[in-house]
Motif scaffolding. Structure first.
Motif, PDB file in Angstrom:
ATOM      1  N   UNK A 702     -37.165 -17.931 -12.888  1.00 52.11           N
ATOM      2  CA  UNK A 702     -37.085 -18.786 -14.071  1.00 52.11           C
ATOM      3  C   UNK A 702     -35.622 -19.207 -14.272  1.00 52.11           C
ATOM      4  N   UNK A 703     -35.438 -20.465 -14.674  1.00 55.55           N
ATOM      5  CA  UNK A 703     -34.087 -20.968 -14.959  1.00 55.55           C
ATOM      6  C   UNK A 703     -34.124 -21.686 -16.302  1.00 55.55           C
ATOM      7  N   UNK A 704     -33.106 -21.467 -17.129  1.00 57.77           N
ATOM      8  CA  UNK A 704     -33.056 -22.137 -18.427  1.00 57.77           C
ATOM      9  C   UNK A 704     -31.604 -22.352 -18.852  1.00 57.77           C
ATOM     10  N   UNK A 705     -31.339 -23.517 -19.433  1.00 60.12           N
ATOM     11  CA  UNK A 705     -30.040 -23.847 -20.024  1.00 60.12           C
ATOM     12  C   UNK A 705     -30.252 -24.246 -21.477  1.00 60.12           C
ATOM     13  N   UNK A 720     -21.534 -27.228 -26.618  1.00 58.19           N
ATOM     14  CA  UNK A 720     -21.440 -25.801 -26.319  1.00 58.19           C
ATOM     15  C   UNK A 720     -22.805 -25.289 -25.900  1.00 58.19           C
ATOM     16  N   UNK A 721     -22.814 -24.151 -25.209  1.00 57.72           N
ATOM     17  CA  UNK A 721     -24.100 -23.598 -24.826  1.00 57.72           C
ATOM     18  C   UNK A 721     -24.000 -22.545 -23.745  1.00 57.72           C
ATOM     19  N   UNK A 722     -25.154 -22.247 -23.161  1.00 57.36           N
ATOM     20  CA  UNK A 722     -25.253 -21.232 -22.105  1.00 57.36           C
ATOM     21  C   UNK A 722     -26.135 -21.772 -20.996  1.00 57.36           C
ATOM     22  N   UNK A 727     -30.071 -15.148 -16.148  1.00 57.69           N
ATOM     23  CA  UNK A 727     -29.058 -14.417 -15.371  1.00 57.69           C
ATOM     24  C   UNK A 727     -29.497 -14.201 -13.917  1.00 57.69           C
ATOM     25  N   UNK A 728     -29.997 -15.253 -13.287  1.00 55.50           N
ATOM     26  CA  UNK A 728     -30.446 -15.184 -11.902  1.00 55.50           C
ATOM     27  C   UNK A 728     -29.234 -15.278 -10.970  1.00 55.50           C
ATOM     28  N   UNK A 756     -21.319 -19.281 -20.007  1.00 58.85           N
ATOM     29  CA  UNK A 756     -21.177 -19.897 -21.333  1.00 58.85           C
ATOM     30  C   UNK A 756     -20.102 -20.976 -21.249  1.00 58.85           C
ATOM     31  N   UNK A 757     -20.295 -22.052 -21.999  1.00 57.51           N
ATOM     32  CA  UNK A 757     -19.342 -23.152 -21.903  1.00 57.51           C
ATOM     33  C   UNK A 757     -19.058 -23.762 -23.271  1.00 57.51           C
ATOM     34  N   UNK A 758     -17.912 -24.414 -23.343  1.00 60.47           N
ATOM     35  CA  UNK A 758     -17.490 -25.150 -24.525  1.00 60.47           C
ATOM     36  C   UNK A 758     -16.747 -26.392 -24.047  1.00 60.47           C
TER      37      UNK A 758
END
Length: 767
Positions: A702-705, A720-722, A727-728, A756-758
């Protein structure tokens, strides 16, 4: 198209009514409203609808976003600007007698993005609903919401796409609808990209900040685009100038690599971009520069070594163009310098470490022009030259003293150079409302040199192609096509045919059916490129045969409302002489390119797009089968679990959800995909010479953003987000079939884990 049809009827009516009613010219005299319409990124809102509220005065913007409303009486008027996929904009204009008024409008993305304008494989830009091809479009808004680092970060959530990673070389290959990357044509503004090896690493060597949208056509496009287009085409379309006189954009994004991060440099991912656009009196220019830095990730490696290699990419592009109402011409340069560093572990006995640096330079020159002589005839010309080289530099580091010396091992100091020239001319002639014809000439000249290249080979490909669109009724569109090829290395088939059809069964239901013959001559990299190092033993095969295929595709699109669309697609591809990897019969330790006698793929996809109030969503499903090659010799292969299956099936499910919180002007987006396990039959030979088939597989995952986007000032937007929420990092894998000879059995690498990003985006335009 409905708005355009209404617009035509109204204009015809406005021209006829004066004669019918006996109105004189004086009574019709009035002022005008003239203006320009752009979308969020500054590009022109071509064919947007502009109307005067409460009247029948309506027009449409041209391809440059320019429009003019005439015959307006003095006073206050409300002007409404609308375009599919964007929110309707209202402007209040006060008109004085005899004085023209000016309006400049920028449309915001909305929730009705169901009828995008597409260009791939078309005679001219047209709505997706009219296209005979089933084209998938990833627009600029979805790209922006994903906050991607590269193109792979956009495509990895799409149905039918899978990626395989070579951690040793730091490269990634794409697979589409069960086919490897060598059968996927990568285009930049309609012109082919060049790759050194069989992987489509060029996808990740395009500046993500310069991309306007991505168009994907599944199935053979060999008639229109020639070799490598057996599985489909990915056309990456760069941003074009809008109506702004001056525009400045900038982007900065900081992202972790799993738990690794250091501000602006070293650990993690760091993106810095700045761009500028200018235009005046038909002239336009743009330039941009982007630096992508990835500090790598150690993962399960120890000491100095890293599982995911550090990468530093420097992109630059420049463009100069001129346009009039009937003609456009521009030159564009895209440049890349990429450094990949592979640091080896230190030898405890010698205190020495072996490091390799892979240095890539890519320069892509484009010259394109369009000329429309009349409503019936237009001419398009394209020319490109690509200069691509990748250097391998190996050094021995004395860890104690820090001194470096060049390694003298075989293949450890190497430069491979590839050059490609493409010249393409197409003409479109509309003989009548029923018949249109598009002839074209396509010339491709490829060459390669280097220590790993056998000699200095060249391949020249000359082709003439012609297609026609026939519309016997308003509900039927038929597009036959033929391509005639002369190849300097292979005897190409005398002609390659295709037939694309579209039937409007009802006003809301469209059926598309396609047959296409595919042909692909082996590329220089497959014929003459040898690659030997500590992890690879691969050689080219000058005796390869050309590939050919027969493909059948279909889709049924149902759109009962402007806010809902469902598309059911199906495909069947049969390939002969498909090029893959096998064992060198003279040395089982070496892999080489070989022809597989037979290969097939088949499957179905279902994609649903809907918008409801502040929610925009897509939900899709695919089920893809790949042919079991061991069936070719059923009498010599035994299988412990019974009968071998013809196809090995793998499911996928994806969804994209965006919800707008209007109270705080914020968008929350979730991108999810489930990739089912990928089975494969592996043949092994025992001591008696008996071949046994073993069912192996790569595990499902499974992959999710998750992203959050919010304007924080007039010109600033915060994102911003993840990414990779599950966590694959690696998938269980007991198969050697992971997409190419660069991979082996063992865990299949997917990512460096959750990040994680901004980010901060700046956009300023002066009109």
């Amino acid at each position: 198209m409905k708005n355009t049809f209404i617009w035509l009827l109204l204009h015809i009516g406005l021209m006829i009514l004066p004669a019918i009613n006996g109105l004189n010219a004086q009574s019709l005299a009035g002022s005008t409203v003239e203006g320009n319409v752009t979308v969020a990124d500054g590009s022109p809102a071509a064919f947007a609808t502009i109307r005067v509220k409460g009247s029948k005065n309506v027009t449409a913007a041209d391809k440059n976003g320019h429009f003019m409303l005439t015959n307006l009486l003095p006073g206050k008027h409300d002007i409404q600007i609308s375009m599919m996929g964007y929110e309707t904009n209202s402007q209040s204009v006060t008109i004085e007698k005899g004085k023209p008024a000016q309006v400049v409008v920028q449309l915001k993305p909305g929730h009705n993005q169901l009828n995008e304008v597409v260009v791939t494989g078309q005679y001219e830009p047209q709505s997706l609903k009219k296209s005979v091809y089933n084209v998938r479009v990833i627009d600029s808004e979805r790209i922006r919401l994903r906050a991607p680092v590269n193109v792979m970060g956009v495509l990895n959530n799409e149905l039918g796409f899978r990626f395989s990673n070579d951690l040793t070389l730091g490269t990634t290959d794409v697979q589409l609808m069960g086919m490897s990357g060598r059968n996927v044509k990568i285009l930049l503004d309609g012109l082919p990209m060049v790759d050194r090896g069989d992987t489509r690493e060029s996808l990740n060597q395009i500046d993500i900040n310069s991309i306007d949208r991505i168009e994907i056509v599944e199935g053979p496009m060999s008639v229109s685009y020639g070799s490598d287009a057996l599985a489909g085409v990915i056309n990456i379309i760069t941003k074009k100038p809008g109506s702004e006189q001056l525009g400045i954009t900038a982007r900065i994004q900081e992202e972790t690599a799993n738990q690794d991060y250091n501000f602006l440099t070293n650990q993690g991912l760091h993106i810095q971009n700045v761009g500028v656009t200018w235009q005046k009196k038909g002239w336009n220019a743009s330039a941009g520069i982007t630096n992508n830095t990835f500090g790598g990730w150690q993962g399960q490696s120890i000491g100095r070594a890293k599982e995911w290699l550090p990468k530093d990419q420097l992109f630059g592009h420049g463009k100069l163009g001129y346009r009039t109402d009937n003609a456009t011409i521009y030159y564009r340069l895209d440049a890349l310098k990429e450094n990949l560093l592979s640091e080896g572990p230190a030898n405890v006995n010698t205190n020495q470490a072996r490091d390799q640096k892979y240095i890539t330079y890519r320069y892509v020159h484009q010259l394109q022009g369009d000329w429309k002589t009349s409503d019936r005839f237009q001419l398009n010309t394209q020319a490109s030259y690509t200069d691509y080289q990748r250097r391998t530099q190996t050094t021995i580091l004395d860890v104690t003293t820090g001194r470096r010396t060049l390694s003298l091992g075989e293949g450890e100091q190497d430069v491979s150079k590839f050059s490609s020239q493409t010249y393409r001319v197409t003409a479109s002639y509309k003989a009548s409302s029923i018949v249109s014809v598009q002839p074209g000439l396509d010339i491709n000249l490829d060459g390669a040199t280097g220590a790993r290249i056998q000699g200095s080979p060249t391949i020249n490909d000359f082709a003439f192609f012609v297609s026609s669109t026939l519309n016997p009724t308003s509900r039927i569109s038929i597009r036959p096509g033929l391509r005639f090829i002369k190849n300097s290395v292979y005897d190409a088939p005398p002609v390659i045919p295709s037939l694309n059809t579209k039937f409007a069964l009802t006003s809301t239901l469209d059926l598309r059916l396609t047959y296409a013959r595919g042909f692909r001559s082996p590329a220089l990299r497959e014929l003459y490129f040898n690659f030997f190092d500590a992890s690879h033993s691969i050689k080219g095969n000058p005796n390869l045969k050309a590939e050919n295929s027969n493909s059948f595709n279909g889709s049924l699109a149902w759109q009962p409302t402007r806010t809902f669309k469902s598309t059911l697609g199906f495909f069947y591809n049969s390939f002969n002489n498909l090029i893959s990897y096998g064992i060198d019969p003279n040395d089982p330790r070496i892999s080489m390119t070989i022809n597989i006698d037979k290969f097939k793929t088949t499957g179905a996809t279902l994609e649903n797009v809907f918008n409801w109030k502040d929610l925009s969503a897509t939900i899709g499903f695919s089920y893809i089968g790949r042919y079991n090659n061991l069936l070719a010799t059923p009498d010599t292969v035994s299988y412990a679990n019974g009968q071998l299956t013809t196809f090995m099936w793998s499911p996928e499910v994806n969804t994209n959800l965006t919800y707008t919180l209007r109270a705080i002007d914020t968008k929350v987006s979730l991108f999810y995909k489930y990739s089912g396990k990928r089975p494969n039959y592996l043949a092994t030979v025992n001591s008696d010479g008996q071949v046994t088939a073993t069912l192996t597989e790569i595990a499902a995952f499974h992959w999710a953003d998750l992203t959050v986007t919010k304007p924080i000032a007039k010109f600033l937007t915060l994102t911003a987000g993840a990414k990779n929420l599950f966590n694959i990092t690696r998938l269980a894998n007991n198969s050697t079939d992971t997409g190419g000879a660069h991979n082996a059995s063992g865990p299949s690498p997917v990512s460096y884990g959750r990040s994680y990003f901004l980010g901060l985006n700046f956009q300023w335009y002066k009109n």
